[in-house]
Write an enzyme that holds these catalytic residues in place. Sequence first.
Site: not given
Length: 280
Positions: A136, A168, A100, A219, A198
């Site tokens: 992410k 950012k 598994r 963005d 950004e």
Amino acid sequence: MKAGTPPTVEQLIDIALEEDLGRGDVTTRLCVPPAAESEGRVIAKQNLVVCGLDIFEAVMKRVDHTTVLDIHVEEGAQIESGTLMAVAKGKTASLLMAERVALNFLQRICGTATMTRTFVDAVPNECCVRLVDTRKTTPGMRYLERAAVLVGGGNNHRVDLGGGILIKENHIRAAGSVTAAVTRCKQNGPHPLAVEVEVTNRKELQEALDANADIIMLDNMTNDEMAECVKLVNGKALLEASGGVNLKTVAAIAQTGVDIISVGAFTHSAPSADISFLIE
């Protein structure tokens, strides 16, 4: 993926095995004679991009170092449903105990490589654009998922917060403006690191250009807006498209002329590949 596993991946394997096997395998202990030996066939149940059989093998050998894995397909190969990927040979109990966890890694990694290849294939051949991943990623799985993106034909963005300067929205808020944030990073950052910022509109784009940003992330802009930004920048900085990127939109985004498209879906939305492991 490269042969061998760095310590961080070995630790990840140990955590996964402890999670699944920490209290033993009561069913295998009761059903399977200790001396029994078998072969287990790893079979693709869908079309997929092969990636991570070395990790599958590492899990098998972590449970029992005498287990042998014969690999029948090449890393990065696109294979059809029903293809025999590998055969594991060893003690039946060992194969069942490792099954598994080994499949969990393999299915996840193949799924990421397959998703990446699907995006890469969706971009028109005439577009000179790099599709890159993001941070992410599944916690703990970043090394493996980033490697799978490369196998799938994509490219890697910065590996972590120390791997590149990426200003950012919240950095800009904290610094006071695009100009202030970029200027501070250009003046004080390590010289080998490019400065990326950004922006969300033409005004911020111009600020970034005036401050000599190396890379500008567009963005959540429309395709028309990005095409205009490409004309305005005219090669003075690299342009990266971010936000709203999916299989329906990636081709049109590539045709705007941006240099880079970041695709969070490579890692946060890739479904695990359907792969079976059958004992014989």
